[in-house]
Design an enzyme around this catalytic site. Structure first.
Site, PDB file in Angstrom:
ATOM      1  N   HIS A 269      -1.759   1.690  13.359  1.00  0.00           N
ATOM      2  CA  HIS A 269      -2.861   1.925  12.423  1.00  0.00           C
ATOM      3  C   HIS A 269      -4.166   2.041  13.205  1.00  0.00           C
ATOM      4  O   HIS A 269      -4.362   1.344  14.184  1.00  0.00           O
ATOM      5  CB  HIS A 269      -2.968   0.763  11.419  1.00  0.00           C
ATOM      6  CG  HIS A 269      -3.712   1.146  10.191  1.00  0.00           C
ATOM      7  ND1 HIS A 269      -5.082   1.092  10.119  1.00  0.00           N
ATOM      8  CD2 HIS A 269      -3.277   1.622   9.011  1.00  0.00           C
ATOM      9  CE1 HIS A 269      -5.457   1.498   8.924  1.00  0.00           C
ATOM     10  NE2 HIS A 269      -4.392   1.833   8.229  1.00  0.00           N
ATOM     11  N   ASP A 323       3.379   2.120   5.145  1.00  0.00           N
ATOM     12  CA  ASP A 323       4.442   3.094   4.851  1.00  0.00           C
ATOM     13  C   ASP A 323       5.837   2.621   5.236  1.00  0.00           C
ATOM     14  O   ASP A 323       6.830   3.158   4.755  1.00  0.00           O
ATOM     15  CB  ASP A 323       4.126   4.416   5.565  1.00  0.00           C
ATOM     16  CG  ASP A 323       2.900   5.082   4.959  1.00  0.00           C
ATOM     17  OD1 ASP A 323       2.009   5.481   5.723  1.00  0.00           O
ATOM     18  OD2 ASP A 323       2.822   5.135   3.723  1.00  0.00           O
TER      19      ASP A 323
END
Ligand code: SDX
Length: 388
Positions: A269, A323
Site C-alpha cells: 500500500h 483487496d
C-alpha cells in the site's frame, strides 16, 4: 506542514507520494500505525456496529444520521434501485464479453446524458443524484451479469437492504442473514479511503467544474487498474493459479513471483506501512464465512501465503491490503471474479461523491501539477525533406 509557497522552490515526488493538496474531515489514515477513521470514528467501530446505509450517510452528510434521517435515506435508496428502460436497453446492447467495469463506466456516463440537470452544483440536487447513483449501481452490475448469462433479470426487492438486494439480484435467490451481514461489512470497509487514485481522478475532474457524472466516470476508469481496485479480482486469480499451476505450493509461487520482481496481488500500500486495518477485519470475516460455507480451502491458502510472505515482504513494510481477504469472501459468496472490482465501485461511489461535495464546498481549486522537464531546449525545426 509547509505550503510550497513557504518552501519557495518546487517539490518533486514520484507518483505524488506524500503530497498534500487539500483538507478533509471525511477520512484519516494513520499509515504508520495502521489505523483508519471515517469522520473520526475508528473503522473497527463502524465495521462492528454500522451498516452500508448508515456509514454512507455519515460520509455524505458528514454526521451520523438520527433514526428519522437514516430511515428517509434508506427508503430513498430502496425506491431508487430500478434503472430506466433506456438504460436497460443500453445494457442489453453491450457485448456480453465486456468487462463489468467498462459496463458501469459506460452506463453511469450514459445516465448523465439523461439528467437535464447533470451540471448542477446545488448541494440538495447533488445529494439527490448521489442517492440515485448509489442505489442504481448494484442494479447495473446485477442486470449485466444476468443478461450476459442469458438469465432473466431479477427486479430489486425493497424488503432487502443494500447488501442483501445486490446478492439477491445477482444470484436470483434470497441470501442468508450471515451472507448479507458479511457482505454489508465488506461494503463499509470499501466505502472510503482518502485521496486514493480513483478518488483523486474524481476530484481532478470535479476541480475543472465538470459535472458529477464525468467525475464518477473518471473514477470508475481509474479504479479498474490492477494496482488499485482491480487487485481483488487479481488476488483471486492468483489463488487459482497457486492451486492449479503450483498444486497449492504457496512457497514455490512466492519465490518464483518475487524472483521475477512481480507483485503479490492484495499486498502492499502507498500509505499503510503497517497492516491495513481493513485486511485484519476482512480476514476474520473470511474465516467466519469459510466455517459457514464449510470451505476453508482458499482462506487457509491465503493465511499460508501471508505467513510465508511475512518475513520477506514485511521487511519492506508490505502487508495484506483491503483487496486480499475481500477476494476469498466474494468467492465464497459465489460472486464471479470480474464482479469483485465493480463491488468495490458499488461501495466507493459513496467516497467519491463525498469528496466531490467536500472539495466543491472548500477550495474547489483547479488541480494542475507540474512535470520536471528533462528534454533539450531551442532545438532547430528541420524541414521534412531535410530529415533522414
Ligand atoms: C487499493 O490508495 C489507496 O488507499 C488504495 C486502496 C483504497 O482503499 O482506495 O487502499 C485500495 O488500491 C489497495 C492496493 C491494491 N493493489 C494491489 O494489491 C496491487 C499490488 N500492490 C502493489 O502494486 C503496490 O503495493 C501498490 C501499487 C499498492 C503501492 O505501490 P507503491 O507505493 O508505488 O510502491 P512501489 O511500487 O514503489 O514499491 C516499493 C517496493 C518495490 O520494490 P523495490 O523496487 O524497492 O525492490 O515494494 C515492492 C516493489 O516491487 N512492492 C511489492 C509489492 N508492492 C510493492 N513487491 C511484491 N508484492 C507487492 N504487492
Amino acid at each position: 506542514m509547509k505550503d510550497i509557497r513557504e518552501i519557495g522552490e518546487p517539490v518533486f515526488s514520484s507518483g505524488l507520494e506524500n503530497i498534500y493538496f487539500s483538507e478533509t474531515k471525511l477520512c484519516y489514515i494513520d499509515g504508520e500505525n495502521g489505523r483508519l477513521y471515517y469522520l473520526g470514528i475508528p473503522i473497527e467501530e463502524l465495521a462492528d456496529n454500522s451498516t452500508f446505509e448508515e456509514s454512507s450517510y455519515l460520509l455524505l452528510y458528514q454526521k451520523l444520521p438520527n433514526k428519522e434521517e437514516l430511515e428517509n435515506f434508506d427508503r430513498k435508496l430502496r425506491e431508487n434501485r430500478e434503472i430506466s428502460e433506456i438504460l436497460l436497453k443500453e445494457e442489453e446492447l453491450i457485448p456480453k464479453n465486456a468487462h463489468p467495469m467498462d459496463v458501469i463506466r459506460t452506463i453511469v456516463s450514459f445516465n448523465g446524458m439523461l439528467d437535464e440537470k447533470a451540471t448542477s452544483r446545488n448541494e440538495e440536487e447533488l445529494l439527490e443524484k448521489a442517492n440515485k447513483l448509489i442505489a442504481m449501481l448494484p442494479t447495473i452490475v446485477a442486470y449485466f451479469h444476468r443478461i450476459r448469462n442469458n438469465l432473466n433479470t431479477v427486479k430489486p426487492d425493497r424488503e432487502l437492504n443494500h447488501a442483501g438486494n445486490f446478492l439477491y439480484m445477482l444470484r436470483g435467490e434470497k441470501p442468508s442473514d450471515i451472507e448479507i451481514e458479511i457482505f454489508d461489512k465488506t461494503l463499509i470497509l470499501y466505502l472510503e479511503h482518502g485521496m486514493n487514485a480513483s478518488t483523486f481522478s474524481a476530484i481532478v475532474t470535479a476541480s475543472t467544474q465538470s459535472d458529477i457524472y464525468s467525475s464518477i466516470t473518471s473514477a470508475i476508469g481509474t479504479l479498474k487498474g490492477p494496482l488499485h481496485g482491480g487487485a481483488n479480482e487479481e488476488a483471486m486469480k492468483m489463488l487459482f493459479e497457486i492451486d492449479e499451476k503450483y498444486n497449492g505450493d504457496v512457497e514455490k509461487y512466492l519465490k518464483e513471483k518475487l524472483a521475477r520482481k512481480e507483485r503479490i496481488m492484495g499486498f502492499g500500500h502507498r500509505v499503510y506501512k503497517a497492516y491495513d486495518p481493513r485486511a485484519r477485519i476482512l480476514k476474520n470475516l473470511a474465516l467466519k464465512l469459510a466455517d459457514y460455507t464449510n470451505n476453508r480451502k482458499w482462506i487457509d491458502m491465503q493465511i499460508q501465503l501471508e505467513e510465508k510472505a511475512g518475513p520477506i515482504l514485511g521487511e519492506k513494510q508490505i502487508y495484506p491490503n483491503v483487496d486480499y481477504y475481500a477476494a476469498s469472501i466474494y468467492y465464497m459468496l459465489k460472486i464471479p471474479f470480474d464482479l469483485y472490482t465493480p463491488i468495490f465501485a458499488i461501495a466507493r461511489i459513496v467516497g467519491w461523491i463525498s469528496h466531490i461535495l467536500e472539495y466543491w464546498k472548500s477550495s474547489g481549486r483547479l488541480i494542475r501539477p507540474r512535470e520536471k522537464y528533462i528534454g533539450e531546449l531551442n532545438k532547430p525545426y528541420i524541414k521534412i525533406n531535410e530529415r533522414r
